[in-house]
Scaffold this motif. Structure first.
Motif, PDB file in Angstrom:
ATOM      1  N   ASN A   5       0.855  -1.180   0.000  1.00  0.00           N
ATOM      2  CA  ASN A   5       0.000   0.000   0.000  1.00  0.00           C
ATOM      3  C   ASN A   5       0.898   1.240   0.000  1.00  0.00           C
ATOM      4  O   ASN A   5       1.711   1.421   0.905  1.00  0.00           O
ATOM      5  CB  ASN A   5      -0.888  -0.032   1.248  1.00  0.00           C
ATOM      6  N   PRO A   6       0.773   2.107  -1.007  1.00  0.00           N
ATOM      7  CA  PRO A   6       1.639   3.290  -1.073  1.00  0.00           C
ATOM      8  C   PRO A   6       1.529   4.177   0.171  1.00  0.00           C
ATOM      9  O   PRO A   6       2.519   4.776   0.595  1.00  0.00           O
ATOM     10  CB  PRO A   6       1.149   4.033  -2.317  1.00  0.00           C
ATOM     11  N   LYS A   7       0.348   4.261   0.787  1.00  0.00           N
ATOM     12  CA  LYS A   7       0.185   5.088   1.988  1.00  0.00           C
ATOM     13  C   LYS A   7       1.036   4.540   3.130  1.00  0.00           C
ATOM     14  O   LYS A   7       1.598   5.305   3.913  1.00  0.00           O
ATOM     15  CB  LYS A   7      -1.282   5.171   2.399  1.00  0.00           C
ATOM     16  N   LEU A   8       1.144   3.218   3.219  1.00  0.00           N
ATOM     17  CA  LEU A   8       1.986   2.591   4.242  1.00  0.00           C
ATOM     18  C   LEU A   8       3.461   2.899   3.980  1.00  0.00           C
ATOM     19  O   LEU A   8       4.216   3.204   4.907  1.00  0.00           O
ATOM     20  CB  LEU A   8       1.737   1.083   4.253  1.00  0.00           C
ATOM     21  N   SER A  83       8.448   7.392 -15.836  1.00  0.00           N
ATOM     22  CA  SER A  83       7.328   8.294 -16.145  1.00  0.00           C
ATOM     23  C   SER A  83       6.051   7.912 -15.392  1.00  0.00           C
ATOM     24  O   SER A  83       5.110   8.703 -15.339  1.00  0.00           O
ATOM     25  CB  SER A  83       7.063   8.308 -17.650  1.00  0.00           C
ATOM     26  N   ASP A  84       6.015   6.702 -14.817  1.00  0.00           N
ATOM     27  CA  ASP A  84       4.818   6.213 -14.109  1.00  0.00           C
ATOM     28  C   ASP A  84       4.926   6.327 -12.595  1.00  0.00           C
ATOM     29  O   ASP A  84       4.103   5.743 -11.882  1.00  0.00           O
ATOM     30  CB  ASP A  84       4.556   4.748 -14.477  1.00  0.00           C
ATOM     31  N   VAL A  85       5.910   7.047 -12.084  1.00  0.00           N
ATOM     32  CA  VAL A  85       6.090   7.105 -10.637  1.00  0.00           C
ATOM     33  C   VAL A  85       4.927   7.808  -9.956  1.00  0.00           C
ATOM     34  O   VAL A  85       4.300   8.711 -10.529  1.00  0.00           O
ATOM     35  CB  VAL A  85       7.426   7.772 -10.229  1.00  0.00           C
ATOM     36  N   ALA A  86       4.646   7.365  -8.748  1.00  0.00           N
ATOM     37  CA  ALA A  86       3.580   7.931  -7.920  1.00  0.00           C
ATOM     38  C   ALA A  86       4.034   7.778  -6.469  1.00  0.00           C
ATOM     39  O   ALA A  86       5.038   7.105  -6.178  1.00  0.00           O
ATOM     40  CB  ALA A  86       2.274   7.176  -8.172  1.00  0.00           C
ATOM     41  N   PRO A  87       3.328   8.391  -5.518  1.00  0.00           N
ATOM     42  CA  PRO A  87       3.718   8.251  -4.115  1.00  0.00           C
ATOM     43  C   PRO A  87       3.910   6.787  -3.721  1.00  0.00           C
ATOM     44  O   PRO A  87       3.137   5.913  -4.121  1.00  0.00           O
ATOM     45  CB  PRO A  87       2.542   8.896  -3.376  1.00  0.00           C
ATOM     46  N   GLY A  88       4.960   6.538  -2.968  1.00  0.00           N
ATOM     47  CA  GLY A  88       5.301   5.194  -2.526  1.00  0.00           C
ATOM     48  C   GLY A  88       6.342   4.516  -3.390  1.00  0.00           C
ATOM     49  O   GLY A  88       6.880   3.482  -3.023  1.00  0.00           O
ATOM     50  N   ALA A  89       6.664   5.092  -4.543  1.00  0.00           N
ATOM     51  CA  ALA A  89       7.661   4.493  -5.434  1.00  0.00           C
ATOM     52  C   ALA A  89       9.072   4.784  -4.935  1.00  0.00           C
ATOM     53  O   ALA A  89       9.353   5.858  -4.411  1.00  0.00           O
ATOM     54  CB  ALA A  89       7.499   5.028  -6.853  1.00  0.00           C
TER      55      ALA A  89
END
Length: 144
Positions: A5-8, A83-89
């Protein structure tokens, strides 16, 4: 492979804020470098580290035929396009042209990231265009 989970991941990374910089260490609140931060988040989010990390140089201008950090990450994390990075990466930065990727950060927002920086320790800062164009590789933390 299922991803964490990116939030974790972001919450774990932010819990390291203020940890002093210490080369090749990975102890929250005591000291870490950029890879040590990623290793600590791995332990908190995924579990025990799957293999020991050999000593490494601090030379951001190091060149060579192998992307050692990226190769190691590929052994245990799904790779995504920069190019596809998002929070948690987890992102690997190439700090100098033609050098291998030697700096690690974790995205905390669409335009922010967290990393350990010499003299500053673990900080969160804007992912400026200068930082963004240095991203050479990106990975996702797997689910525990």
């Amino acid at each position: 492979m299922k991803v964490a989970n990116p939030k974790l991941v972001v919450a774990s990374a932010r819990s390291w804020l203020g940890t002093p910089y210490h080369d090749q260490a990975s102890l929250k609140g005591v000291g870490c470098d950029c890879l040590g931060l990623a290793r600590g988040v791995w332990r908190e989010v995924v579990g025990p580290e799957p293999f020991p990390i050999p000593p490494y140089s601090r030379d951001w201008g190091e060149t060579g035929p192998r992307e050692v950090l990226a190769d190691g990450a590929r052994r245990m994390m799904p790779e995504i396009a920069p190019s596809d990075v998002a929070p948690g990466a987890l992102v690997l930065f190439r700090m100098q042209p033609r050098a291998i990727a030697k700096h690690v950060g974790i995205l905390t927002g669409p335009d922010t990231f967290l990393h350990a920086y010499e003299r500053l320790g673990v900080i969160e800062e804007p992912l400026t265009p200068s930082w963004r164009r240095r991203i050479a590789f990106a990975f996702l933390f797997p689910q525990r």
